[in-house]
Write a protein that holds these residues in place. Structure first.
Motif, PDB file in Angstrom:
ATOM      1  N   ASP A 195       0.883  -1.155   0.000  1.00 56.45           N
ATOM      2  CA  ASP A 195       0.000   0.000   0.000  1.00 56.45           C
ATOM      3  C   ASP A 195       0.930   1.216   0.000  1.00 56.45           C
ATOM      4  O   ASP A 195       1.298   1.755   1.036  1.00 56.45           O
ATOM      5  CB  ASP A 195      -0.894  -0.024   1.242  1.00 56.45           C
ATOM      6  CG  ASP A 195      -1.812   1.183   1.323  1.00 56.45           C
ATOM      7  OD1 ASP A 195      -1.836   1.974   0.357  1.00 56.45           O
ATOM      8  OD2 ASP A 195      -2.488   1.353   2.345  1.00 56.45           O
ATOM      9  N   HIS A 196       1.366   1.629  -1.186  1.00 57.76           N
ATOM     10  CA  HIS A 196       2.423   2.640  -1.318  1.00 57.76           C
ATOM     11  C   HIS A 196       1.991   3.965  -0.690  1.00 57.76           C
ATOM     12  O   HIS A 196       0.950   4.526  -1.054  1.00 57.76           O
ATOM     13  CB  HIS A 196       2.762   2.866  -2.793  1.00 57.76           C
ATOM     14  CG  HIS A 196       3.222   1.633  -3.503  1.00 57.76           C
ATOM     15  ND1 HIS A 196       4.239   0.841  -3.041  1.00 57.76           N
ATOM     16  CD2 HIS A 196       2.788   1.055  -4.656  1.00 57.76           C
ATOM     17  CE1 HIS A 196       4.438  -0.163  -3.877  1.00 57.76           C
ATOM     18  NE2 HIS A 196       3.561  -0.061  -4.858  1.00 57.76           N
ATOM     19  N   THR A 215       2.014  10.287  -8.135  1.00 55.29           N
ATOM     20  CA  THR A 215       1.124   9.756  -9.164  1.00 55.29           C
ATOM     21  C   THR A 215       1.602   8.427  -9.721  1.00 55.29           C
ATOM     22  O   THR A 215       0.821   7.469  -9.853  1.00 55.29           O
ATOM     23  CB  THR A 215       0.982  10.777 -10.307  1.00 55.29           C
ATOM     24  OG1 THR A 215       0.488  12.012  -9.781  1.00 55.29           O
ATOM     25  CG2 THR A 215       0.034  10.265 -11.375  1.00 55.29           C
ATOM     26  N   ALA A 216       2.900   8.312 -10.032  1.00 58.63           N
ATOM     27  CA  ALA A 216       3.415   7.086 -10.645  1.00 58.63           C
ATOM     28  C   ALA A 216       3.347   5.899  -9.694  1.00 58.63           C
ATOM     29  O   ALA A 216       3.320   4.749 -10.141  1.00 58.63           O
ATOM     30  CB  ALA A 216       4.851   7.297 -11.108  1.00 58.63           C
ATOM     31  N   ARG A 218       0.871   5.198  -7.665  1.00 59.05           N
ATOM     32  CA  ARG A 218      -0.495   4.722  -7.452  1.00 59.05           C
ATOM     33  C   ARG A 218      -0.793   3.445  -8.230  1.00 59.05           C
ATOM     34  O   ARG A 218      -1.641   2.652  -7.834  1.00 59.05           O
ATOM     35  CB  ARG A 218      -1.491   5.823  -7.835  1.00 59.05           C
ATOM     36  CG  ARG A 218      -1.349   7.065  -6.956  1.00 59.05           C
ATOM     37  CD  ARG A 218      -2.174   8.234  -7.476  1.00 59.05           C
ATOM     38  NE  ARG A 218      -1.848   9.457  -6.745  1.00 59.05           N
ATOM     39  CZ  ARG A 218      -2.271  10.673  -7.085  1.00 59.05           C
ATOM     40  NH1 ARG A 218      -3.044  10.819  -8.173  1.00 59.05           N
ATOM     41  NH2 ARG A 218      -1.917  11.732  -6.370  1.00 59.05           N
ATOM     42  N   SER A 219      -0.097   3.243  -9.331  1.00 61.25           N
ATOM     43  CA  SER A 219      -0.310   2.033 -10.134  1.00 61.25           C
ATOM     44  C   SER A 219       0.923   1.130 -10.151  1.00 61.25           C
ATOM     45  O   SER A 219       0.980   0.183 -10.939  1.00 61.25           O
ATOM     46  CB  SER A 219      -0.673   2.431 -11.573  1.00 61.25           C
ATOM     47  OG  SER A 219       0.348   3.235 -12.142  1.00 61.25           O
ATOM     48  N   ALA A 220       1.908   1.410  -9.292  1.00 63.26           N
ATOM     49  CA  ALA A 220       3.138   0.614  -9.273  1.00 63.26           C
ATOM     50  C   ALA A 220       2.894  -0.769  -8.678  1.00 63.26           C
ATOM     51  O   ALA A 220       1.997  -0.958  -7.846  1.00 63.26           O
ATOM     52  CB  ALA A 220       4.222   1.337  -8.476  1.00 63.26           C
ATOM     53  N   ALA A 221       3.694  -1.727  -9.089  1.00 64.26           N
ATOM     54  CA  ALA A 221       3.594  -3.086  -8.547  1.00 64.26           C
ATOM     55  C   ALA A 221       3.841  -3.075  -7.044  1.00 64.26           C
ATOM     56  O   ALA A 221       4.475  -2.164  -6.494  1.00 64.26           O
ATOM     57  CB  ALA A 221       4.606  -3.997  -9.242  1.00 64.26           C
ATOM     58  N   THR A 222       3.357  -4.102  -6.370  1.00 56.35           N
ATOM     59  CA  THR A 222       3.401  -4.166  -4.911  1.00 56.35           C
ATOM     60  C   THR A 222       4.797  -3.952  -4.364  1.00 56.35           C
ATOM     61  O   THR A 222       4.992  -3.246  -3.363  1.00 56.35           O
ATOM     62  CB  THR A 222       2.863  -5.530  -4.436  1.00 56.35           C
ATOM     63  OG1 THR A 222       1.494  -5.655  -4.843  1.00 56.35           O
ATOM     64  CG2 THR A 222       2.956  -5.655  -2.928  1.00 56.35           C
ATOM     65  N   ASP A 243      10.402   1.305  -8.709  1.00 59.59           N
ATOM     66  CA  ASP A 243       9.759   1.384 -10.011  1.00 59.59           C
ATOM     67  C   ASP A 243      10.652   2.202 -10.937  1.00 59.59           C
ATOM     68  O   ASP A 243      11.276   3.178 -10.513  1.00 59.59           O
ATOM     69  CB  ASP A 243       8.394   2.058  -9.871  1.00 59.59           C
ATOM     70  CG  ASP A 243       7.530   1.845 -11.098  1.00 59.59           C
ATOM     71  OD1 ASP A 243       7.709   0.819 -11.776  1.00 59.59           O
ATOM     72  OD2 ASP A 243       6.680   2.719 -11.381  1.00 59.59           O
TER      73      ASP A 243
END
Length: 376
Positions: A195-196, A215-216, A218-222, A243
C-alpha cells in the motif's frame, strides 16, 4: 523482503519461498567464508547492557528512551563485535574511517528484518537509533563503545507495532515499511510498499498523517515502492523507488511540506553489472552531498552493497541523478549482508554513518550494524 526480490528476478522467478535447506546452506557458507573484511564468529550472549545513555532532547533519543521504558529490553538476542581488517589500517576510500560494528542473532525472530534506521549522536559517543522492520515494527537501540575504541556494544528494545492510517485493522500489505527519515520539525517519515505511501509520525505512539501519494506510485507493482527516503537541508523530502522508467532509470521525487502541487519528479540512473542491476536501498544527507546505498543481487545467495554520492545541487526537479561510487561496502559487512539502512549524523569530529542490514527476519542470519566516520 527476499521473497519479493526473488519474485522480481527472472532467473529464479519460479521460486516464491526460501527453503529451510537453502537457509541452512546459506548460513553454513556465511560461517565458512567469513573473511577479514567482516569476520562473524559464533557469538556469546551479551553479558550486560551498556550504561544508560545521556539524557538529551533529540527526537530519536526521546523515542529510544520511550521504547526501552514501554517495551523493555529485547530477549534472546546474541551480540558479537565485528572484526575488520580496517581496525589496523582504518583509512578507507574517500577519507572514511572504520569505527567498528556488531552482528546480531535473534533466537525469537522478533528483532531483525531492518529496512531503515535513523540515528542521533549523544555525549560520550553513543548512537541512539530507531530502526524499522519489515514486520511493521519499530525497534529502539543504542550502539556504543565499551572502551575508547570502536563501536562494539549494543542494546535493543523489544519491537513496537507501527501505527498505520486511521481505520480498520491494517492488512499485511499496509505494514511493510522500507525507509525512514526525520524531518526538520521532528516528525518520523516512513515509506511503505504494498500500500504505497509515506506516513508522518509526530511520535512513535501516535497514529500518523499520510502524505499524498506520487502519481506514478499509485499504479506501481506491490514490491516497487519507495526504498530510499531523506530530508534535504531546505526541508524538502527526497524519495527513490524501485519502479523504473526503461529510458531513464528509477523514479524519484521531491516534495515540500504543504505543497499542494504534489510530488515533483526526477530520475535516478540505473546501472548494471554482470547483467544484474544496482538498486538504491537507503539515502541520507551529509553536509552538501546526498549519500545513497545501492544493492546488487545475483538472484542467488550473493549480495553486494556500495556507497555512492552526488552533490545536493544536482537534486532538482526534472534531473537525472548520476551518482559516483564512493566505496564498496561488502568487504565491511560480508557477502550475505543486505544493507538497507543508512543514517548520517554530525559528531564533534565530523560525520558518523550508521549502516544496518536486513536479515529477512531469518533467525539463522545475523543483522549487521557498523559505523564509518568522515573527519572534517
Amino acid at each position: 523482503m527476499l521473497n519479493a526480490l526473488i519474485k522480481k528476478n527472472s532467473v529464479i522467478s519460479q521460486y516464491h519461498t526460501v527453503s529451510t535447506l537453502s537457509v541452512a546452506i546459506l548460513m553454513t557458507v556465511w560461517l565458512l567464508t567469513a573473511r577479514a573484511g567482516a569476520q562473524i564468529s559464533i557469538p556469546e550472549p551479551l553479558p550486560s547492557l551498556m550504561p544508560e545513555a545521556p539524557q538529551l532532547d533529540g527526537t530519536v533519543a526521546k523515542a529510544v528512551r520511550r521504547l526501552f521504558s514501554t517495551k523493555g529490553v529485547a530477549s534472546g538476542v546474541w551480540v558479537s563485535p565485528l572484526q575488520a581488517e580496517f581496525s589496523v589500517n582504518p583509512l578507507l576510500d574517500d577519507g572514511w574511517q572504520w569505527r567498528g560494528g556488531v552482528s546480531v542473532l535473534d533466537d525469537n525472530m522478533g528483532v531483525g528484518g531492518f529496512s531503515g534506521i535513523e540515528a542521533e549522536w549523544q555525549i560520550g559517543g553513543t548512537l541512539s537509533f530507531v530502526a524499522i522492520s519489515d514486520a511493521g515494527t519499530w525497534v529502539g537501540g543504542r550502539i556504543g563503545r565499551q572502551s575508547l575504541g570502536n563501536y562494539d556494544s549494543l542494546s535493543l528494545t523489544e519491537p513496537s507495532v507501527i501505527q498505520t492510517r486511521p481505520g480498520a485493522r491494517p492488512r499485511q500489505s499496509q505494514t511493510n515499511p522500507e525507509a525512514i527519515a526525520l524531518d526538520q520539525a521532528g516528525h518520523f517519515l516512513l515509506a511503505f510498499e504494498g500500500d504505497h505511501r509515506v506516513q508522518k509520525h509526530g511520535s512513535i505512539e501516535q497514529r500518523p498523517s499520510v502524505l499524498p501519494v506520487p502519481t506514478a506510485l499509485r499504479s506501481a507493482a506491490t514490491n516497487r515502492g519507495i526504498e530510499a527516503l531523506a530530508v534535504l537541508p531546505d526541508g524538502r523530502y527526497f524519495a527513490v523507488g524501485e519502479d523504473f522508467d526503461p529510458t531513464l532509470g528509477y523514479r524519484a521525487w521531491l516534495w515540500a511540506a504543504g505543497d499542494a502541487a504534489n510530488w515533483q519528479t526526477l530520475a535516478y540512473q540505473q546501472s548494471f553489472e554482470d547483467g544484474f542491476a544496482w538498486t538504491p536501498t537507503a539515502a541520507a544527507v551529509m553536509d552538501d552531498r546526498m549519500l545513497v546505498v545501492e544493492r546488487w543481487w545475483d538472484g542467488g545467495f550473493r549480495f553486494r552493497s556500495r556507497l555512492v554520492g552526488l552533490p545536493l545541487t544536482a537534486v532538482r526537479p526534472g534531473a537525472l541523478l548520476q551518482p559516483e561510487v564512493v566505496m564498496e561496502l561488502t568487504p565491511l559487512a560480508g557477502s550475505f549482508a543486505n544493507i538497507e539502512g543508512l543514517s548520517v549524523v554530525p559528531s564533534p569530529r565530523g560525520w558518523l554513518a550508521l549502516f544496518v542490514s536486513d536479515n529477512q527476519r531469518l533467525s539463522l542470519l545475523p543483522t549487521v550494524l557498523f559505523v564509518l566516520e568522515k573527519l572534517d
